[in-house]
Scaffold this active site. Structure first.
Site, PDB file in Angstrom:
ATOM      1  N   GLY A  85      18.026  47.005 -12.364  1.00 36.25           N
ATOM      2  CA  GLY A  85      17.303  46.184 -11.270  1.00 36.25           C
ATOM      3  C   GLY A  85      17.864  46.344  -9.838  1.00 36.25           C
ATOM      4  N   ASN A 128      16.612  48.381  -7.620  1.00 36.89           N
ATOM      5  CA  ASN A 128      15.374  48.673  -6.712  1.00 36.89           C
ATOM      6  C   ASN A 128      14.765  47.516  -6.694  1.00 36.89           C
ATOM      7  OD1 ASN A 128      14.806  51.512  -5.723  1.00 36.89           O
ATOM      8  ND2 ASN A 128      15.768  51.776  -7.949  1.00 36.89           N
ATOM      9  N   ILE A 183       7.050  55.182 -21.523  1.00 36.75           N
ATOM     10  CA  ILE A 183       5.896  55.787 -20.900  1.00 36.75           C
ATOM     11  C   ILE A 183       4.697  54.691 -20.912  1.00 36.75           C
ATOM     12  CG2 ILE A 183       4.295  57.863 -20.934  1.00 36.75           C
ATOM     13  CD1 ILE A 183       6.675  59.349 -22.076  1.00 36.75           C
ATOM     14  N   LEU A 184       3.792  54.971 -19.828  1.00 36.92           N
ATOM     15  CA  LEU A 184       2.639  53.748 -20.048  1.00 36.92           C
ATOM     16  C   LEU A 184       1.388  54.688 -20.584  1.00 36.92           C
ATOM     17  CD1 LEU A 184       2.969  52.131 -16.740  1.00 36.92           C
ATOM     18  CD2 LEU A 184       3.411  51.268 -19.014  1.00 36.92           C
ATOM     19  N   ASN A 224       5.893  54.240  -8.994  1.00 40.94           N
ATOM     20  CA  ASN A 224       7.037  54.641  -9.562  1.00 40.94           C
ATOM     21  C   ASN A 224       7.956  55.199  -8.547  1.00 40.94           C
ATOM     22  OD1 ASN A 224       8.947  54.682 -11.849  1.00 40.94           O
ATOM     23  ND2 ASN A 224       8.429  56.913 -12.074  1.00 40.94           N
ATOM     24  N   HIS A 246      11.176  57.990  -8.628  1.00 37.08           N
ATOM     25  CA  HIS A 246      11.843  59.029  -9.754  1.00 37.08           C
ATOM     26  C   HIS A 246      12.750  59.782  -8.958  1.00 37.08           C
ATOM     27  CE1 HIS A 246      12.031  61.621 -12.806  1.00 37.08           C
ATOM     28  NE2 HIS A 246      11.998  62.747 -12.094  1.00 37.08           N
ATOM     29  N   SER A 254      11.589  60.352  -5.060  1.00 40.57           N
ATOM     30  CA  SER A 254      10.037  60.517  -4.813  1.00 40.57           C
ATOM     31  C   SER A 254       9.418  59.227  -5.451  1.00 40.57           C
ATOM     32  CB  SER A 254       9.292  61.555  -5.707  1.00 40.57           C
ATOM     33  OG  SER A 254       9.819  62.882  -5.320  1.00 40.57           O
ATOM     34  N   THR A 306       0.020  58.498 -13.145  1.00 39.05           N
ATOM     35  CA  THR A 306      -1.143  58.766 -14.019  1.00 39.05           C
ATOM     36  C   THR A 306      -0.598  58.825 -15.540  1.00 39.05           C
ATOM     37  OG1 THR A 306      -0.494  60.964 -13.733  1.00 39.05           O
ATOM     38  CG2 THR A 306      -2.072  60.181 -12.245  1.00 39.05           C
ATOM     39  N   ASP A 347       5.782  61.252 -14.823  1.00 41.20           N
ATOM     40  CA  ASP A 347       6.250  61.522 -13.403  1.00 41.20           C
ATOM     41  C   ASP A 347       5.178  62.654 -12.881  1.00 41.20           C
ATOM     42  OD1 ASP A 347       8.482  60.276 -13.797  1.00 41.20           O
ATOM     43  OD2 ASP A 347       9.560  61.980 -14.922  1.00 41.20           O
ATOM     44  N   GLU A 358      16.513  55.284  -2.381  1.00 41.61           N
ATOM     45  CA  GLU A 358      15.566  54.444  -2.873  1.00 41.61           C
ATOM     46  C   GLU A 358      15.289  53.070  -2.493  1.00 41.61           C
ATOM     47  OE1 GLU A 358      16.213  54.545  -7.245  1.00 41.61           O
ATOM     48  OE2 GLU A 358      16.196  56.690  -7.249  1.00 41.61           O
TER      49      GLU A 358
HETATM   50  C1  GRF Z   1      16.306  54.606 -10.429  1.00 41.99           C
HETATM   51  O1  GRF Z   1      17.257  55.522 -10.002  1.00 41.99           O
HETATM   52  C2  GRF Z   1      15.074  55.279 -10.434  1.00 41.99           C
HETATM   53  O2  GRF Z   1      15.030  56.168  -9.933  1.00 41.99           O
HETATM   54  C3  GRF Z   1      14.918  55.424 -11.790  1.00 41.99           C
HETATM   55  O3  GRF Z   1      15.610  54.376 -12.526  1.00 41.99           O
HETATM   56  C4  GRF Z   1      16.578  53.973 -11.799  1.00 41.99           C
HETATM   57  C5  GRF Z   1      16.602  52.434 -11.871  1.00 41.99           C
HETATM   58  O4  GRF Z   1      17.832  51.903 -11.225  1.00 41.99           O
HETATM   59  N1  GRF Z   1      13.581  55.314 -12.201  1.00 41.99           N
HETATM   60  P1  GRF Z   1      17.790  50.440 -10.963  1.00 41.99           P
HETATM   61  O5  GRF Z   1      17.337  49.632 -12.519  1.00 41.99           O
HETATM   62  O6  GRF Z   1      16.510  50.039 -10.003  1.00 41.99           O
HETATM   63  O7  GRF Z   1      19.116  50.043 -10.618  1.00 41.99           O
END
Ligand code: GRF
Length: 215
Positions: free
Chosen positions: A15, A17, A95-96, A110, A112, A139, A144, A148, A177
């Site tokens: 978490g 992000n 995957i949703l 998302n 990625h 990215s 969709t 990815d 990110e």
């Molecule tokens: C991120 O690096 C993101 O690019 C990928 O999963 C990771 C999640 O990291 N989809 P965090 O849980 O936000 O630390």
């Protein structure tokens, strides 16, 4: 768009992000409200982060459901009453299915760790190193029903330098990110970017290529 932007953040793990988004909200860099942090893993550390900031959390463990469709339906039942403007996938490792994606069409984002369309899927840092790439990146894209896939809104990149390994690339990627997600959400909240079906408008112009993120 409503103000503040109503978000539901979906996580599976650390978490970081999510934390960057929380910090941006608390520092008034992002006008948004996180209505729920939803995890499919009970021990996702992001749940602790959310609770520390007084944000509602919920666990919906995919293992408790007989099929992806049933898991997706449980998530939909949980999320729809909250009326989020955007579903923010932040390290959500499931995957949703199409029903979920269609229910929130054009409103699922998302992050990625690659310069899509290169390196879809997992283990992107290792694969970029093995291929002797000189640049890698991040990215943020609309989700969709394909993995990815979906239009890329924002991309940031960084050099792969001699001595880099998976951990150092991950650090570079995370640093980007954590700046990119709050920035993009703020653009959406203030109407600098809007998404209507497949039409994406940024600074009053239709988006024809991903915006390059300048830290
Ligand atoms: C991120 O690096 C993101 O690019 C990928 O999963 C990771 C999640 O990291 N989809 P965090 O849980 O936000 O630390």
């Amino acid at each position: 768009m409503n103000s503040p932007l109503a978000l539901a953040v979906l996580i599976s793990g650390n978490g970081s992000n999510l934390q960057a988004i929380i910090d941006a909200i608390e520092d008034s860099r992002l006008g948004a409200e996180i209505r729920l942090v939803l995890a499919n893993e009970r021990d996702a550390f992001g749940l602790v982060r959310a609770a520390r900031h007084g944000i509602a959390t919920r666990v919906i463990d995919h293992r408790d459901y007989p099929s992806r469709a049933a898991f997706d339906a449980a998530m939909l039942d949980c999320l729809q009453p909250l009326e989020p403007d955007y579903i923010v996938l932040a390290g959500f490792m499931r995957i949703l299915g199409a029903d979920f994606v269609h229910a929130f069409a054009g409103r699922i984002l998302n992050v990625h760790p690659s310069l899509l369309p290169a390196y879809k899927g997992l283990d992107t840092y290792r694969r970029a190193l093995d291929n002797h790439e000189t640049r890698h990146g991040v990215s943020i894209h609309l989700v969709t029903a394909e993995l990815d896939d979906g239009p890329v809104l924002l991309q940031g990149d960084y050099p792969i330098e001699p001595g880099d390994d998976v951990e150092s690339l991950q650090r570079k990627g995370h640093r980007l990110e954590h700046q990119m997600y709050p920035t993009l959400l703020q653009w959406l909240g203030e109407g600098r970017m809007s998404i209507d079906g497949k039409q994406i408008i940024h600074d009053r112009k239709p988006l024809s290529a991903p915006i390059r993120f300048e830290p």
